[in-house]
Design an enzyme around this catalytic site. Sequence first.
Site, short mmCIF file in Angstrom:
data_model
loop_
_atom_site.label_atom_id
_atom_site.label_comp_id
_atom_site.label_asym_id
_atom_site.label_seq_id
_atom_site.Cartn_x
_atom_site.Cartn_y
_atom_site.Cartn_z
N GLY A 75 20.09 -7.93 63.14
CA GLY A 75 18.71 -7.56 63.31
C GLY A 75 17.92 -7.62 62.02
O GLY A 75 16.70 -7.77 62.02
N GLY B 16 18.34 -9.98 59.65
CA GLY B 16 18.17 -11.36 59.19
C GLY B 16 19.49 -12.11 59.26
O GLY B 16 20.33 -11.83 60.12
N ASP C 172 24.38 4.40 58.65
CA ASP C 172 24.67 3.27 59.53
C ASP C 172 26.11 2.80 59.36
O ASP C 172 26.38 1.59 59.24
CB ASP C 172 23.69 2.12 59.25
CG ASP C 172 23.55 1.17 60.45
OD1 ASP C 172 23.92 1.58 61.57
OD2 ASP C 172 23.08 0.04 60.26
#
Length: 379
Positions: A101, A103, A218
């Site tokens: 998401g 790149g 994350d």
Amino acid sequence: MKSSVICFKISCLDLFIVALTDKRFTVVVTITIVLVSAICFFVLRLKGKSLSSHLWKGKKNDNARIEEFITKFGSLAPNRYFYGDIKKMTNKFKDKLGEGGYGSVYKGKLPDGRLVAVKILSEFKENGEEFMNEVASISRTSHVNIVTLLGFCFERSKRALVYEFMPNGSLDGFIYNKGPHDQSRQLEWKTLYNIALGIARGLEYLHQGCNTRILHFDIKPHNILLDENFCPKISDFGLSKLCERKESIIANTGTRGTAGYIAPEVFCRNFGGVSHKSDVYSYGMMLLEMIGGRKNIDIEGSQTSETYFPSWINNHLDQPMNFNLNEVIAEEEEEITKKLVTVSLWCTQTHPMDRPSITKVLEMLQGSLQSLVLPPQPT
């Protein structure tokens, strides 16, 4: 009265006719028109310069922030590349390693021959704060289990991050049992255990070893890179947050992370405050995927208990721990599996206060299985 108005109108008309026939008046009118036009031109030009100056000022602010960052970190700051350098080191983006998401990632080579992974960002805030946040966060780190940032590119809308190259790619390519051509890429339990241990050490460093605590927000298999010896390295700090070590609860950060790994308190504060325990939850969910060789949320599950993997594990704790191997596992491997399962269930407790710190997680992973007790089943 009416006759006076009529006479005035006639006088004005006569004056206008005379003016048209009077060359001197025509010259005056012409000069006046030229002057008015010139004034309008210069006013518009000044406005244009003002707008251009404003745009340049915005650009200068971005550059000033980067220069301030480089000055602040001195020799510790990563190299700054121009976009032309990025195109050259990637051979015009010839070898694509992956896409997400954020790149795309391309394989590249530095002038000294070192291989690198170049992440080209496609989504970012206009003022570059999120991009510079990642650069600033990872530049504060130096640990064997944290990926090394070698450089970055910030040239108007062109933004890229240059990392050390990881030959074995990301962890998600191994724990779901399929490689690029559906071949098995299953890892041994000992290797999985060492990877889990390395990630925990990296997280402990972020939470406790830096002068400024870094919360990653994350943690997931896709963001764990593996070198040639399968040593894990935490990557992708785009959602990370810097905070003082004395702070236990973080102010409202907005929901950040990836579905399936986000701690309950991140999207619903009724469960508790957001803290380093939120990374512990994500780590636990990742451990479960490493153990089971499957996604935590299985949309193909026929029952609710099969859909949510932590619930499935809790319902099968009394059975042999053979999750992702088709053959009978050795006693040592089963012990590793039980230890990983127990730790992951502690990490994924619903309330942050019930979860261990990442330092405690390391103690549990390196201690004996007999010293571990199962946590209560999450509600």
